[in-house]
Design a protein around this motif. Structure first.
Motif, mmCIF file in Angstrom:
data_model
loop_
_atom_site.group_PDB
_atom_site.id
_atom_site.type_symbol
_atom_site.label_atom_id
_atom_site.label_comp_id
_atom_site.label_asym_id
_atom_site.label_seq_id
_atom_site.Cartn_x
_atom_site.Cartn_y
_atom_site.Cartn_z
ATOM 1 N N PRO B 45 -9.238 -3.684 10.495
ATOM 2 C CA PRO B 45 -8.275 -2.634 10.136
ATOM 3 C C PRO B 45 -8.140 -1.590 11.230
ATOM 4 O O PRO B 45 -7.036 -1.122 11.512
ATOM 5 N N LEU B 46 -9.291 -1.242 11.857
ATOM 6 C CA LEU B 46 -9.274 -0.249 12.917
ATOM 7 C C LEU B 46 -8.363 -0.710 14.055
ATOM 8 O O LEU B 46 -7.521 0.050 14.551
ATOM 9 N N GLY B 47 -8.529 -1.961 14.418
ATOM 10 C CA GLY B 47 -7.704 -2.526 15.482
ATOM 11 C C GLY B 47 -6.237 -2.514 15.096
ATOM 12 O O GLY B 47 -5.363 -2.169 15.901
ATOM 13 N N ILE B 48 -5.957 -2.879 13.838
ATOM 14 C CA ILE B 48 -4.566 -2.944 13.377
ATOM 15 C C ILE B 48 -3.901 -1.577 13.471
ATOM 16 O O ILE B 48 -2.745 -1.456 13.869
ATOM 17 N N VAL B 49 -4.697 -0.512 13.107
ATOM 18 C CA VAL B 49 -4.142 0.837 13.169
ATOM 19 C C VAL B 49 -3.616 1.119 14.574
ATOM 20 O O VAL B 49 -2.473 1.539 14.749
ATOM 21 N N PHE B 50 -4.481 0.840 15.568
ATOM 22 C CA PHE B 50 -4.071 1.155 16.935
ATOM 23 C C PHE B 50 -2.963 0.214 17.409
ATOM 24 O O PHE B 50 -2.040 0.636 18.100
ATOM 25 N N ALA B 51 -3.044 -1.058 17.008
ATOM 26 C CA ALA B 51 -2.025 -2.017 17.410
ATOM 27 C C ALA B 51 -0.654 -1.597 16.876
ATOM 28 O O ALA B 51 0.339 -1.562 17.606
ATOM 29 N N LYS B 52 -0.616 -1.245 15.600
ATOM 30 C CA LYS B 52 0.652 -0.836 14.970
ATOM 31 C C LYS B 52 1.170 0.440 15.616
ATOM 32 O O LYS B 52 2.362 0.608 15.821
ATOM 33 N N ALA B 53 0.224 1.377 15.877
ATOM 34 C CA ALA B 53 0.625 2.661 16.417
ATOM 35 C C ALA B 53 1.297 2.497 17.773
ATOM 36 O O ALA B 53 2.252 3.204 18.088
ATOM 37 N N LEU B 54 0.778 1.517 18.538
ATOM 38 C CA LEU B 54 1.320 1.335 19.886
ATOM 39 C C LEU B 54 2.341 0.207 19.944
ATOM 40 O O LEU B 54 2.776 -0.187 21.031
ATOM 41 N N PHE B 260 1.477 5.067 11.539
ATOM 42 C CA PHE B 260 0.231 4.580 12.147
ATOM 43 C C PHE B 260 -0.158 5.405 13.373
ATOM 44 O O PHE B 260 -1.336 5.567 13.670
ATOM 45 N N ALA B 261 0.847 5.934 14.078
ATOM 46 C CA ALA B 261 0.527 6.767 15.241
ATOM 47 C C ALA B 261 -0.251 8.001 14.796
ATOM 48 O O ALA B 261 -1.283 8.351 15.375
ATOM 49 N N VAL B 262 0.254 8.667 13.757
ATOM 50 C CA VAL B 262 -0.460 9.855 13.267
ATOM 51 C C VAL B 262 -1.813 9.443 12.668
ATOM 52 O O VAL B 262 -2.820 10.128 12.860
ATOM 53 N N ALA B 263 -1.794 8.300 11.969
ATOM 54 C CA ALA B 263 -3.048 7.833 11.375
ATOM 55 C C ALA B 263 -4.088 7.562 12.446
ATOM 56 O O ALA B 263 -5.290 7.756 12.237
ATOM 57 N N SER B 264 -3.629 7.125 13.614
ATOM 58 C CA SER B 264 -4.602 6.824 14.677
ATOM 59 C C SER B 264 -5.349 8.090 15.079
ATOM 60 O O SER B 264 -6.496 8.032 15.522
ATOM 61 N N LEU B 265 -4.687 9.257 14.948
ATOM 62 C CA LEU B 265 -5.385 10.518 15.227
ATOM 63 C C LEU B 265 -6.591 10.663 14.300
ATOM 64 O O LEU B 265 -7.698 10.990 14.729
ATOM 65 N N LEU B 266 -6.351 10.412 13.011
ATOM 66 C CA LEU B 266 -7.454 10.531 12.034
ATOM 67 C C LEU B 266 -8.550 9.511 12.339
ATOM 68 O O LEU B 266 -9.730 9.799 12.224
#
Lengths: 622, 291
Positions: B45-54, B260-266
């Motif tokens: 999930p952690l990877g997906i967050v960053f993948a989606k964000a970018l 996801f971009a904002v979520a990546s901050l969290l």
């Protein structure tokens, strides 16, 4: 005097942890406060430092009453067992802490710190953190820190207790040297008698919150006055013999004493002490140039370093009761501990089973004969109270106890006595449990005939208290404590005396008991309504004498004279003074006859139903 | 909750004695199970967050993070945290002090009460404040008369966050202070330090690491709190939305990349928290403190 304690007391949860401790310590003295764990010695130290408030009494440091002052204002140095170094500060910061608090300039702080590091032998350790030091080094830092602000008084609470033997010995030498160099008045608390012998100018022995004896350690070792001190300081052969003016009889042999004993109130029994090194052992009686105890069998033999330890078994001696070493239940022989030098051991080897002759080189009589109590359990309401309170008093008085269970077989006496044994197990000099299916009077008479007691403690029956008390007093020599249900250790005792009573046995015995429980005493005498001035003056003189003999025992006492009807005045004083135990003298009618309570004693016993009443036998004009 | 550095850490240099070791097969299976779990439920999930964000490139990422509403949400979150953490620090020290140094009636009740916010669902905590301070709530009319806004405004968000995070510092300090005892304080007092000096120079440094750890946990939770804040916030974009609420709103509006971009901050914040926590534990064990 650098440290003066006056009647210091502390109660925790209804228990007197420290009772009535008075002590004076001279300038520059190293005083060791010695006692088993739970004896209240650390509590005394914390009260001096101000970490605990005292309930009663005063603390004076260099003539200044500091009783109400917070610890910051007392100017003491304190060292804990577990060092209590500030773990987030370096060694240097720790030692400088009391100086930084006092706003001492950094340069001066550094100078003092270097001086102290030199004194405790830790030069070069300034920058270390506490967890980088060994236990011994941490305690040295703690000592340096406690001395940094030049306190008038240094208090050490089992400072070497957590260290191993070798480091302990090393630190003892350092402490002795530092204390001598700085001349700071020091109290050192420990349970280790070796530390007392090595360090102390004087030592005080505590047990159950009371300070029993004070003196140079060797003096206490050679000439103790109480059974507890005799057995706590070193190993002891302690037994009860019969006393004559300047000698003591053990069996058929008379031993000269090293001290005069002032026989109190016609006591004929006396406790005598001889140390293992005072015992002479040889294979033939002719080569021993000392009084002989008799022929013994070697029970155990073993060497500990420079000494050989022997345990010898002597056959029973008439009139002699052994106390220490304790004899197993049901055995009537006497055990004696002896030590010999290795040289002696090599020259005259002894094996377990050998028959040897035993002599005693030096014998010492204790000033205070030990107490022995008979507690009557069971047989109706109120009798459990006697066991509870009696056991508690016995613990405080370090008395030997026999519990007598009354009741026919199958009435649950055995189970009850088992519970009693569990409850009272520890802290008593000796505990024996016996059972009788006879009535109170007969059972007590049989027990007191078997072995003399100082005090019989019995519960107060709901009805017929006077008759029961007469029965329990019986023919013996003992006094009687009547205990109603729900009694607790008395804090304030009213002793009633009649002017011109023949002996002062009542004051004396009550005083001993009061001292042990750490209570206060009031001595009361009642004069007739219209008594003349001379009678009053005589009464005052009598009370003053009584108060003096109490203070000799170390009991705080005040005196009161009342006029009027005796019973009314006694009861009035008892209620108004909020006393919780009453002491009455009971004159013996005639020696050997059954006691009969008449007059005031019976009336008072009828009236005072909710507090313990002590009936002290006055020996009359024997 | 685990005590971060309770007791000295003994590193087992030689490992467990053979008699206590399980057979290699069991060991292997257990380790594999744990690794698979971590991979599936944590790292993936952690990877997906960053993948989606970018997913739509750095430009889109920075636009999402730096657009005004996002910045306002970040400001509100930071402000809330700055108010909540010091207050909780005070409360935590006071509560831990009371519990570990004094005996009083109802002490066990207090210890239980401290844990209460953990056992209550955050949504219910939020509703509690609405019931108390909302327009129809207990104090609603009184507040309305005086024109004081609590619910659907900053005070409500702060109160809800405060409530939810209140056990964190106290829970860290109580076991620590209990195990440390008060000998050092007694020592300081006999050496002449006043009560305040003792507190500042001995007690606070003594529990320093516990405090740091409590503050980190408390900050992380204040920044990330969703449930309670969601109820009291009212979702007024740019005014009462914190970062987690902003993420939810973006998501609900199908702006997945921005969400996801904002979520990546969290997420990054969570990682920073973990690293800080690890550092503190490492420092504490290095200095042998916190014993």
């Amino acid at each position: 005097m650098s440290i003066v304690l006056e009647h210091l007391s502390k109660v925790f949860g209804g228990h007197g942890v420290v009772s009535n401790v008075s002590l004076e310590i001279a300038d520059g003295e190293l005083f060791v406060l010695l006692g088993p764990s739970g004896s209240g010695k650390s509590t005394v130290l914390r009260m001096i430092a101000g970490l605990l408030d005292s309930d009663e009494g005063r603390v004076l440091l260099n003539g200044r009453d500091v009783t109400g002052l917070p610890p910051q204002k007392r100017g003491v140095g304190f060292v804990f067992q577990h060092y209590a170094l500030f773990r987030h500060m370096s060694v240097a910061e720790n030692i400088e802490f009391p100086l930084a608090i006092r706003k001492v300039k950094p340069a001066e702080r550094r100078r003092r710190r270097d001086e102290l590091l030199d004194v405790v032998g830790l030069v070069g350790f300034e920058a270390r953190m506490p967890n980088q030091l060994s236990g011994g080094q941490q305690q040295r830092v703690a000592l340096a820190r406690a001395l940094a602000h030049r306190p008038e008084v240094l208090l050490l609470d089992e400072p070497f207790g957590a260290l191993d033997a070798k480091i302990r010995a090393e630190l003892r030498r350092s402490l002795r040297r530092i204390q001598g160099e700085l001349g700071v008045t020091t109290i050192f608390v420990t349970h280790d008698q070796e530390e007392a012998f090595e360090l102390a100018d004087r030592t005080g022995v505590m047990n159950f919150g009371r300070l029993l004896e004070v003196g140079p350690p060797m003096e206490l070792y050679l000439r103790p006055q109480t059974e507890f001190v005799a057995t706590f300081l070193g190993r002891a052969n302690l037994m009860v013999g019969e006393c004559a003016s300047d000698s003591v009889r053990l069996g058929s042999v008379r031993f000269p004493l090293d001290n005069q004993i002032t026989s109190t109130g016609g006591e004929r029994r006396v406790q005598v002490l001889f140390r293992p090194e005072d015992v002479a052992v040889r294979d033939s009686p002719n080569v021993l140039a000392v009084p002989l105890l008799g022929k013994a069998v070697v029970e155990e033999a073993g060497s500990v370093g420079s000494l050989e330890k022997l345990r010898l078994r002597l056959p029973p001696l008439p009139g002699v009761r052994p106390i220490s070493p304790p004899v197993p239940f049901g055995v009537d022989s006497i055990l004696v501990d002896a030590t010999r030098s290795q040289d002696q051991a090599r020259r005259y080897p002894m094996e377990p089973g050998d028959e040897v002759w035993v002599g005693v080189r030096r014998i010492h009589a204790l000033l205070h004969p030990g107490l022995s109590f008979l507690l009557v359990a069971g047989g109706g309401a109120g009798r459990e109270a006697a066991v509870d309170l009696g056991g508690e008093i016995a613990r405080l008085a370090h008395a030997r106890v026999t519990v007598l269970g009354l009741g026919s077989k199958g009435s649950g006496v055995a189970e009850r006595l088992d519970r009693v044994r569990e409850r009272m197990g520890s802290g008593l000099a000796a505990l024996e449990i016996r059972h009788s299916s006879a009535g109170l009077a007969d059972a007590v008479e049989r027990e007191t005939g078997r072995q003399p007691f100082d005090l019989v403690i019995a519960g107060r029956p709901p009805e017929g208290a006077v008759e029961a008390a007469e029965g329990a007093l019986g023919r013996g020599e003992h006094h009687l404590l009547v205990v109603p249900e729900g009694s607790s250790i008395p804090k304030s005792v009213l002793i009633c005396v009649a002017v011109g009573e023949p002996g002062k046995e009542d004051v004396h015995f009550a005083g001993r008991l009061v001292r042990h429980v750490g209570a206060r005493a009031t001595i009361l005498t009642v004069l007739p309504e219209r008594s003349a001035d001379p009678a009053r003056a005589q009464g005052e003189r009598f009370l003053a004498a009584a108060a003096r003999s109490l203070s000799v025992l170390g009991v705080q006492g005040e005196t009161r004279i009342r006029k009027g009807r005796v019973l009314d005045q006694i009861l009035a004083e008892f209620r108004e003074g909020k006393h919780d135990m009453l002491v009455l003298g009971v004159p013996l009618v005639a020696s050997g006859a059954r006691a009969s309570l008449d007059g005031h004693a019976a009336e008072v016993l009828k009236e005072v139903r909710d507090r313990p009443v002590l009936l002290v036998r006055s020996r009359g004009s024997e | 909750m685990k005590l971060p550095f309770g007791g000295p850490k003994r590193r087992e240099k030689k490992g467990r004695p053979r008699s206590l070791n399980e057979p290699p097969l069991v060991r292997g299976l257990l380790t594999a199970a744990a690794l698979v779990f971590i991979l599936l439920f944590l790292l993936l999930p952690l990877g997906i967050v960053f993948a989606k964000a970018l997913a739509e490139g750095w430009g889109m990422y920075s636009r999402s993070v730096f657009e005004p509403y996002a910045l306002r949400a970040i400001r509100l979150t930071v402000l809330t945290t700055l108010i909540v953490v010091p207050l909780n620090l005070l409360f935590g020290i006071a509560a831990a002090w009371a519990v570990s140094k004094f005996d009083f009636r109802g002490k066990n009740l207090l210890v239980t009460a401290i844990d209460l916010p953990f056992s209550v669902s955050p949504v219910i905590s939020g509703m509690l404040f609405v019931l108390l301070f909302g327009a129809q709530g207990l104090f609603g009319p009184w507040l309305l008369e005086r024109d004081i806004k609590i619910v659907f405004a900053l005070p409500g968000i702060v109160l809800a966050t405060l409530f939810v995070t209140s056990p964190l510092v106290a829970r860290e300090l109580i076991p620590l202070m209990r195990s440390q005892g008060s000998e050092e304080e007694e020592m300081a007092v006999t050496l002449g330090a006043s009560g305040l000096q003792t507190f500042l120079k001995v007690s606070i440094p003594k529990m320093k690491w516990g405090l740091f750890y409590g503050v980190i946990l408390c900050s992380a939770r204040s920044i990330g709190e969703f449930g309670a804040v969601s109820v009291v916030s009212g979702h007024i974009r740019g005014l009462t939305t914190t970062v987690p609420l902003h993420v939810e709103m973006l998501y609900n509006e199908y702006q997945f990349t921005a969400a996801f971009a904002v979520a990546s901050l969290l997420t990054m914040l969570a990682l920073v928290t973990l690293v800080l926590k690890g550092l503190i534990e490492w420092r504490a064990s290095l200095r042998g403190e916190g014993k």
